[in-house]
Scaffold this active site. Sequence first.
Site, PDB file in Angstrom:
ATOM      1  N   HIS A  58       0.825  -1.214   0.000  1.00  0.00           N
ATOM      2  CA  HIS A  58       0.000   0.000   0.000  1.00  0.00           C
ATOM      3  C   HIS A  58       0.860   1.266   0.000  1.00  0.00           C
ATOM      4  O   HIS A  58       0.672   2.158  -0.841  1.00  0.00           O
ATOM      5  CB  HIS A  58      -0.907  -0.031   1.234  1.00  0.00           C
ATOM      6  CG  HIS A  58      -1.734   1.196   1.435  1.00  0.00           C
ATOM      7  ND1 HIS A  58      -3.070   1.254   1.116  1.00  0.00           N
ATOM      8  CD2 HIS A  58      -1.421   2.423   1.950  1.00  0.00           C
ATOM      9  CE1 HIS A  58      -3.544   2.453   1.415  1.00  0.00           C
ATOM     10  NE2 HIS A  58      -2.561   3.176   1.930  1.00  0.00           N
ATOM     11  N   GLU A  59       1.806   1.338   0.928  1.00  0.00           N
ATOM     12  CA  GLU A  59       2.606   2.555   1.045  1.00  0.00           C
ATOM     13  C   GLU A  59       3.494   2.778  -0.179  1.00  0.00           C
ATOM     14  O   GLU A  59       3.704   3.912  -0.617  1.00  0.00           O
ATOM     15  CB  GLU A  59       3.444   2.522   2.327  1.00  0.00           C
ATOM     16  CG  GLU A  59       2.635   2.506   3.615  1.00  0.00           C
ATOM     17  CD  GLU A  59       1.715   3.707   3.764  1.00  0.00           C
ATOM     18  OE1 GLU A  59       1.984   4.749   3.139  1.00  0.00           O
ATOM     19  OE2 GLU A  59       0.733   3.608   4.520  1.00  0.00           O
ATOM     20  N   HIS A  98       1.765   4.560  -2.862  1.00  0.00           N
ATOM     21  CA  HIS A  98       1.866   6.021  -2.758  1.00  0.00           C
ATOM     22  C   HIS A  98       3.204   6.509  -3.320  1.00  0.00           C
ATOM     23  O   HIS A  98       3.249   7.508  -4.040  1.00  0.00           O
ATOM     24  CB  HIS A  98       1.744   6.467  -1.297  1.00  0.00           C
ATOM     25  CG  HIS A  98       0.394   6.283  -0.698  1.00  0.00           C
ATOM     26  ND1 HIS A  98      -0.763   6.662  -1.339  1.00  0.00           N
ATOM     27  CD2 HIS A  98       0.006   5.777   0.512  1.00  0.00           C
ATOM     28  CE1 HIS A  98      -1.808   6.409  -0.550  1.00  0.00           C
ATOM     29  NE2 HIS A  98      -1.367   5.862   0.562  1.00  0.00           N
TER      30      HIS A  98
END
Length: 243
Positions: free
Chosen positions: A152-153, A156
């Site tokens: 997920h990170e 980003h």
Amino acid sequence: MLDDLARRLGDRAPAVEVTVPTVVHVLTDGRRRAPDSAVRSQIATLNAAYGGRYGGVDTGVRFVLEAVVVTRNPSWFADPLGNEAAMKSSLRRGGPETLNLYIAQLSELVLGYSTYPYWYDGGPLLDGVVIDWRSLPGGALRNFNRGYTGVHEIGHWLGLFHTFENGCGAPGDGVDDTPAEEMPTEGCPAGKDTCPGGGKDPIHNFMDYAYDRCMSEFTKGQAVRMHEMWSAYRTTLTNPDPR
């Protein structure tokens, strides 16, 4: 941001394949740290998730582990956010194309955080991703121990927003094939539809907030966005190394 992305890309086609050199910084207080086996499993999980092996599309993004650096610093381990500038300034390696992944201990309310590619110009030494060591595959964080916090990170870091960005309002997350979502997903529901007329919420998308066991996919549009961001911000900068 999307206007700047279009300006930077111009008429150039985005990269077809993206290979991300990855340096993992394992922080420790002398007693606790991410095991080497968990670090290797995290890299394997990244390649499986971004390769579409859990569901969704093969994004064409791959991660190559270049180094694992173990650093003993109790303050950095216990509070990487509060010591971010000192930690990253001391440890960060490579240029805009290098993923620096810092593994330390965060609170259960903050499992990880990341910079965005278009922030690099303004703060190259701060570029990177920080995740909780207990979120790695086999870790101690119940419901968040399959390594998907890292997935997920890093999404980003590659330029993706949350699927619930801007709620039901335009432009949402800026990706056409992720339906609008009013609020983050909690737990692992059978389904939810919080924005009328746009399709069911993308609860299985890695850029939502569901439990790890509920996450499984990126979309084609997200893959395109990552490649666009890579070409615009991580391969065209003139400074090869911030140090």
